[in-house]
Design a protein around this motif. Structure first.
Motif, mmCIF file in Angstrom:
data_model
loop_
_atom_site.group_PDB
_atom_site.id
_atom_site.type_symbol
_atom_site.label_atom_id
_atom_site.label_comp_id
_atom_site.label_asym_id
_atom_site.label_seq_id
_atom_site.Cartn_x
_atom_site.Cartn_y
_atom_site.Cartn_z
ATOM 1 N N GLN A 184 0.860 -1.183 0.000
ATOM 2 C CA GLN A 184 0.000 0.000 0.000
ATOM 3 C C GLN A 184 0.903 1.242 0.000
ATOM 4 O OE1 GLN A 184 -2.906 -1.142 -0.679
ATOM 5 N NE2 GLN A 184 -4.134 -1.228 1.156
ATOM 6 N N ASN A 185 0.345 2.367 -0.379
ATOM 7 C CA ASN A 185 1.098 3.634 -0.399
ATOM 8 C C ASN A 185 2.449 3.477 -1.085
ATOM 9 O OD1 ASN A 185 -0.947 4.834 1.206
ATOM 10 N ND2 ASN A 185 -0.063 3.789 2.978
ATOM 11 N N LEU A 186 2.426 2.847 -2.231
ATOM 12 C CA LEU A 186 3.692 2.552 -2.913
ATOM 13 C C LEU A 186 4.383 3.821 -3.388
ATOM 14 C CD1 LEU A 186 2.388 -0.581 -4.720
ATOM 15 C CD2 LEU A 186 4.505 -0.533 -3.398
ATOM 16 N N LYS A 187 5.690 3.783 -3.326
ATOM 17 C CA LYS A 187 6.501 4.893 -3.829
ATOM 18 C C LYS A 187 6.323 5.022 -5.347
ATOM 19 C CE LYS A 187 8.608 6.122 -0.047
ATOM 20 N NZ LYS A 187 9.515 5.218 0.663
ATOM 21 N N ILE A 188 6.267 6.262 -5.807
ATOM 22 C CA ILE A 188 6.181 6.492 -7.256
ATOM 23 C C ILE A 188 7.519 6.135 -7.913
ATOM 24 C CG2 ILE A 188 5.714 8.231 -9.057
ATOM 25 C CD1 ILE A 188 3.334 7.792 -7.245
ATOM 26 N N LEU A 189 8.592 6.395 -7.187
ATOM 27 C CA LEU A 189 9.930 6.051 -7.684
ATOM 28 C C LEU A 189 10.432 4.833 -6.898
ATOM 29 C CD1 LEU A 189 12.467 6.577 -9.369
ATOM 30 C CD2 LEU A 189 13.165 8.288 -7.678
ATOM 31 N N GLY A 190 10.326 3.653 -7.517
ATOM 32 C CA GLY A 190 10.793 2.423 -6.878
ATOM 33 C C GLY A 190 12.286 2.221 -7.059
ATOM 34 N N THR A 191 12.714 0.969 -6.921
ATOM 35 C CA THR A 191 14.161 0.703 -6.899
ATOM 36 C C THR A 191 14.711 0.213 -8.238
ATOM 37 O OG1 THR A 191 13.789 -1.555 -6.106
ATOM 38 C CG2 THR A 191 14.116 0.151 -4.434
ATOM 39 N N LEU A 192 13.847 -0.017 -9.226
ATOM 40 C CA LEU A 192 14.370 -0.426 -10.545
ATOM 41 C C LEU A 192 14.726 0.838 -11.317
ATOM 42 C CD1 LEU A 192 12.093 -3.491 -11.296
ATOM 43 C CD2 LEU A 192 14.507 -3.465 -10.604
ATOM 44 N N SER A 193 15.706 1.510 -10.800
ATOM 45 C CA SER A 193 16.045 2.870 -11.195
ATOM 46 C C SER A 193 17.491 3.137 -10.792
ATOM 47 C CB SER A 193 15.110 3.815 -10.423
ATOM 48 O OG SER A 193 15.504 5.153 -10.571
ATOM 49 N N GLU A 194 18.149 4.054 -11.477
ATOM 50 C CA GLU A 194 19.541 4.355 -11.098
ATOM 51 C C GLU A 194 19.616 5.101 -9.769
ATOM 52 O OE1 GLU A 194 21.179 6.290 -14.567
ATOM 53 O OE2 GLU A 194 21.765 4.360 -15.422
ATOM 54 N N TYR A 195 18.558 5.820 -9.444
ATOM 55 C CA TYR A 195 18.469 6.500 -8.134
ATOM 56 C C TYR A 195 17.109 6.191 -7.532
ATOM 57 C CZ TYR A 195 22.603 9.187 -9.325
ATOM 58 O OH TYR A 195 23.889 9.545 -9.644
ATOM 59 N N THR A 196 17.051 6.117 -6.201
ATOM 60 C CA THR A 196 15.754 5.992 -5.539
ATOM 61 C C THR A 196 15.802 6.736 -4.210
ATOM 62 O OG1 THR A 196 13.950 4.442 -5.067
ATOM 63 C CG2 THR A 196 16.131 3.827 -4.247
#
Ligand code: NDP
Length: 325
Positions: free
Chosen positions: A114-126
């Motif tokens: 729930q309340n998931l982050k818009i910027l997850g971890t499949l990213s160069e920065y989080t």
């Protein structure tokens, strides 16, 4: 003022996997070359991601598997991914536990799915709140560290909710999976279980034995609930709760992490906490509790879709980790 190594080196945008609609990862997951990095809140840190592990829930979100129970994605488009290991590059005003340059790991979503982050971890920065993170033990590589958070925190929370303690016996359903491998190790080395049984397919029985299982059960040949041996706790990571309830001793408990869970089984959704990783740190440092990496690990960032398809088969042994990012 926010502290950082050198603001000029910190990008305002990042490369990331994202989806704008639900569907199969192969159809909807795309690379965004320039995803905007939001401003840090006072209790958050910006992390240069080095490795990120995948979880079955990443697929469930992307396919909207839970649409009748939860609405997990706050809005689309969104960048998936919960687990991270990386380097702190910038601090919010009130961050106390970390400094720029620290190596950290954690599950960046506090509230399960729930309340998931818009910027997850499949990213160069989080970005994550400091309370969700811990310092990476130096003896763990970033890949190894990234494999732990959601799996080991779930394993820990389930054992805690069941009041599992020294001298008790446990049966782990799905012993070879990301969560199951950690339940086995925590039950043995942290809780002091008297006897550990676990289910897997034929080819993984020896692997379970090496992990510390006294009694591996081949689910292709035996129904665990028909065995004469019963357990103080059955920890269900497969979604076999009704059968699990037949595997417990009188007064025993069932924990399940697969919805919906049937009472009296204890169903819960993980609350991410860096403090659990801190508590377990001595066991990671001593090597008593080990990262368990699927042979597919490491998966290059460009191969995330193939790795998610593999996880969808529910055949992974331990964790699939994306690296380098
Ligand atoms: P994995 O994908 O890592 O599990 C794969 C493993 O499951 C394989 O090694 C496989 O072994 C084993 N497996 C598959 N079917 C069976 C079976 N019938 N009996 C025994 N073992 C089986 O999953 P995770 O461990 O990461 O997660 C497990 C489940 O828990 C998922 O549904 C996930 O969404 C959920 N989950 C829920 C959380 C919560 O907070 N409630 C948190 C984390 C996960 P084999 O090849 O031998 O069949």
């Amino acid at each position: 003022m926010m502290a950082s190594s050198d603001d000029s080196t910190i990008p305002s945008h990042t490369k990331a996997w994202f989806y704008s609609e639900h569907g199969n990862p192969g159809d909807v997951l795309k690379i965004h070359p320039n995803w905007p990095i939001p401003e840090l809140k006072e209790d958050q840190v910006l992390i240069k991601v080095v490795a990120a592990s995948l979880n079955p829930v990443d697929n469930k979100r992307i396919t909207d598997f839970y649409k009748d129970i939860y609405t997990p994605d706050p809005h689309l488009p969104i960048v998936p991914g919960l687990d991270v290991a990386g380097i702190v590059v910038k601090l919010g005003d009130q961050v106390k536990k970390f400094k720029v340059g620290d190596e950290v790991y954690g599950d960046i979503n506090e509230d399960g799915i729930q309340n998931l982050k818009i910027l997850g971890t499949l990213s160069e920065y989080t970005i994550a709140e400091e309370r969700l993170l811990a310092h990476k033990p130096p003896n763990l590589s970033f890949v190894e560290a990234a494999s732990f958070p959601a799996a080991v925190e779930t394993a820990y929370e389930g054992l805690e909710r069941a009041d599992f303690s020294a001298g008790k016996s446990i049966l782990v359903l799905g012993g070879a999976g990301g969560v199951g491998t950690q339940v086995i190790q925590l039950a043995k080395h942290v809780c002091g279980a008297s006897r550990i049984a676990a289910t897997s397919s034929t080819g993984k029985l020896e692997f379970l034995r090496k992990l510390g299982v006294d009694f591996p059960i081949d689910y292709t040949k035996e129904n665990f609930e028909e065995l004469s041996e019963k357990f103080d706790l059955v920890y269900d990571t497969v979604g076999q709760t009704e059968r699990a309830l037949k595997g417990v001793k009188e007064g025993g408990k069932v924990v399940t992490i697969v919805p919906p869970g049937v009472p009296p089984a204890i169903f819960f959704v993980l609350t991410s906490k860096g403090s659990i990783l801190d508590k377990l740190r001595p066991f990671f440092e001593s090597g008593k509790v080990k990262p368990v990496l699927d042979p597919l690990t490491p998966v290059p960032f460009s191969q995330v879709i193939d790795a998610l398809s593999y996880i969808q088969t529910a055949k992974a042994t331990g964790k699939v980790v994306v690296y380098p990012i």
